[in-house]
Design a protein around this motif. Structure first.
Motif, PDB file in Angstrom:
ATOM      1  N   ILE A 149      38.248   8.591  -2.563  1.00  0.00           N
ATOM      2  CA  ILE A 149      38.046   8.963  -1.153  1.00  0.00           C
ATOM      3  C   ILE A 149      39.356   9.444  -0.544  1.00  0.00           C
ATOM      4  N   ARG A 150      40.455   8.738  -0.841  1.00  0.00           N
ATOM      5  CA  ARG A 150      41.753   9.187  -0.327  1.00  0.00           C
ATOM      6  C   ARG A 150      42.132  10.558  -0.868  1.00  0.00           C
ATOM      7  N   GLN A 151      41.861  10.785  -2.150  1.00  0.00           N
ATOM      8  CA  GLN A 151      42.168  12.079  -2.742  1.00  0.00           C
ATOM      9  C   GLN A 151      41.310  13.174  -2.108  1.00  0.00           C
ATOM     10  N   GLN A 152      40.020  12.891  -1.888  1.00  0.00           N
ATOM     11  CA  GLN A 152      39.146  13.872  -1.245  1.00  0.00           C
ATOM     12  C   GLN A 152      39.645  14.210   0.153  1.00  0.00           C
ATOM     13  N   THR A 153      40.070  13.200   0.901  1.00  0.00           N
ATOM     14  CA  THR A 153      40.575  13.441   2.260  1.00  0.00           C
ATOM     15  C   THR A 153      41.791  14.343   2.240  1.00  0.00           C
ATOM     16  N   ARG A 154      42.716  14.104   1.314  1.00  0.00           N
ATOM     17  CA  ARG A 154      43.904  14.959   1.214  1.00  0.00           C
ATOM     18  C   ARG A 154      43.521  16.397   0.899  1.00  0.00           C
ATOM     19  N   LEU A 155      42.602  16.587  -0.049  1.00  0.00           N
ATOM     20  CA  LEU A 155      42.210  17.940  -0.431  1.00  0.00           C
ATOM     21  C   LEU A 155      41.480  18.659   0.698  1.00  0.00           C
ATOM     22  N   VAL A 156      40.607  17.938   1.406  1.00  0.00           N
ATOM     23  CA  VAL A 156      39.884  18.556   2.527  1.00  0.00           C
ATOM     24  C   VAL A 156      40.857  18.958   3.624  1.00  0.00           C
ATOM     25  N   ASN A 157      41.846  18.124   3.901  1.00  0.00           N
ATOM     26  CA  ASN A 157      42.843  18.471   4.924  1.00  0.00           C
ATOM     27  C   ASN A 157      43.636  19.719   4.518  1.00  0.00           C
ATOM     28  N   GLN A 158      43.993  19.816   3.237  1.00  0.00           N
ATOM     29  CA  GLN A 158      44.720  20.994   2.765  1.00  0.00           C
ATOM     30  C   GLN A 158      43.864  22.253   2.883  1.00  0.00           C
ATOM     31  N   LEU A 159      42.602  22.145   2.475  1.00  0.00           N
ATOM     32  CA  LEU A 159      41.713  23.298   2.549  1.00  0.00           C
ATOM     33  C   LEU A 159      41.453  23.708   3.994  1.00  0.00           C
ATOM     34  N   THR A 160      41.290  22.725   4.876  1.00  0.00           N
ATOM     35  CA  THR A 160      41.071  23.032   6.292  1.00  0.00           C
ATOM     36  C   THR A 160      42.255  23.795   6.873  1.00  0.00           C
ATOM     37  N   ALA A 161      43.464  23.358   6.574  1.00  0.00           N
ATOM     38  CA  ALA A 161      44.651  24.043   7.093  1.00  0.00           C
ATOM     39  C   ALA A 161      44.731  25.473   6.566  1.00  0.00           C
ATOM     40  N   THR A 162      44.384  25.652   5.294  1.00  0.00           N
ATOM     41  CA  THR A 162      44.419  27.001   4.721  1.00  0.00           C
ATOM     42  C   THR A 162      43.390  27.906   5.372  1.00  0.00           C
ATOM     43  N   LEU A 163      42.169  27.408   5.553  1.00  0.00           N
ATOM     44  CA  LEU A 163      41.121  28.225   6.155  1.00  0.00           C
ATOM     45  C   LEU A 163      41.416  28.549   7.613  1.00  0.00           C
TER      46      LEU A 163
END
Length: 282
Positions: A149-163
């Motif tokens: 879950i922590r890893q998913q949160t980090r990846l979603v935050n990175q993708l959100t910033a990129t988009l």
């Protein structure tokens, strides 16, 4: 092992850390047996485990004090037959005053305090009871789930910033953690890909993915985006989203269907978007 009427007991103080654990060992008289550091690696723990097993094979009782009631080190000690006593950090802080004057600078101070505190005060402490195999497995699975879950949160935050910087329209269709968002980004992975989308194509895709009619029209019209300025690949302004040749009076003839102003907003409101307002549906 010294001879005696009963088994000899060693008291271990374990000052745990993320990378290296300090260990201090005393006997029942408070005499130092050994002190060491244990790297938190497979090799370091394996070597320490062999030492603990050898002591127990010689009939030694092993009791350990540590400042936490759970974790990898606690499970390790329990697996090697060590009786583990968790010590409240406040109690340890009070116990430090007993040894502060006599401790050498090279001593792993907290580990020494834990060992001696366990030796003198163990009647007031409560040992941990080893969990059943099923409970230990459930605990490990829970820890794995929390890490994922922590890893998913980090990846979603990175993708959100990129988009947000490159392709903000990709954030408006659905939450990034949903299958709908993944399928939209797979079908239209870039601003250029979504810029060529016609209303008929959009409705076909929306129906295939079970979007409601209201949501389909809301995303297509997107009045808030239509009111905003269009943006380039890095956010540069390109003029009002509702400006274009399609606004000239009399356009739209010749059997070509005009994209409505709201539709233009859907495409031109995203980063890098551009669309011919008089392009026919395909």
């Amino acid at each position: 092992m010294p001879e005696g009427e009963g088994p000899v007991r060693y008291y271990l103080g374990v000052d745990w850390a993320d990378q290296t654990h300090a260990v201090w060992v005393v006997d029942e008289r408070g005499t130092k047996i050994t002190a060491r550091t244990v790297p938190h690696t497979a090799e370091g723990l394996s070597e320490w485990g062999r030492e603990l097993d050898e002591w127990r094979a010689h009939g030694l009782e092993l009791w350990a004090a540590i400042e936490r009631p759970e974790g990898r080190v606690v499970d390790f000690l329990l697996d090697h037959g060590v009786l583990v006593y968790p010590v409240n950090p406040k109690a340890l802080d009070r116990a430090r005053d007993r040894f502060r004057q006599s401790a050498a600078k090279s001593d792993p101070f907290d580990a020494r305090v834990l060992a001696d505190f366990l030796r003198t005060d163990h009647p007031r402490l409560r040992p941990l009871q080893p969990s059943s195999d099923a409970a230990q497995e459930l605990k490990l699975l829970t820890e794995d789930c929390q890490r994922q879950i922590r890893q998913q949160t980090r990846l979603v935050n990175q993708l959100t910033a990129t988009l947000k910087a490159y392709y903000p329209r990709g954030l408006e269709v659905a939450e990034l953690t949903t299958a709908l968002a993944r399928e939209f980004l797979q079908a239209y992975p870039t601003p250029a890909a979504v810029a060529t989308l016609t209303e008929r194509q959009w409705q076909r895709w929306a129906r295939a993915h079970r979007l409601s009619e209201a949501r389909t029209q809301e995303l297509w019209a997107c009045p808030a985006a239509a009111a905003a300025a269009g943006a380039g690949p890095r956010g540069a302004g390109q003029g009002p989203a509702d400006a274009g040749p399609g606004d000239r009076a009399g356009d739209g003839g010749g059997g070509r269907r005009r994209v409505p102003p709201g539709g233009r907003g859907f495409f031109r409101g995203h980063a890098g978007g551009a669309v011919d307002p008089d392009a026919p549906d395909r």
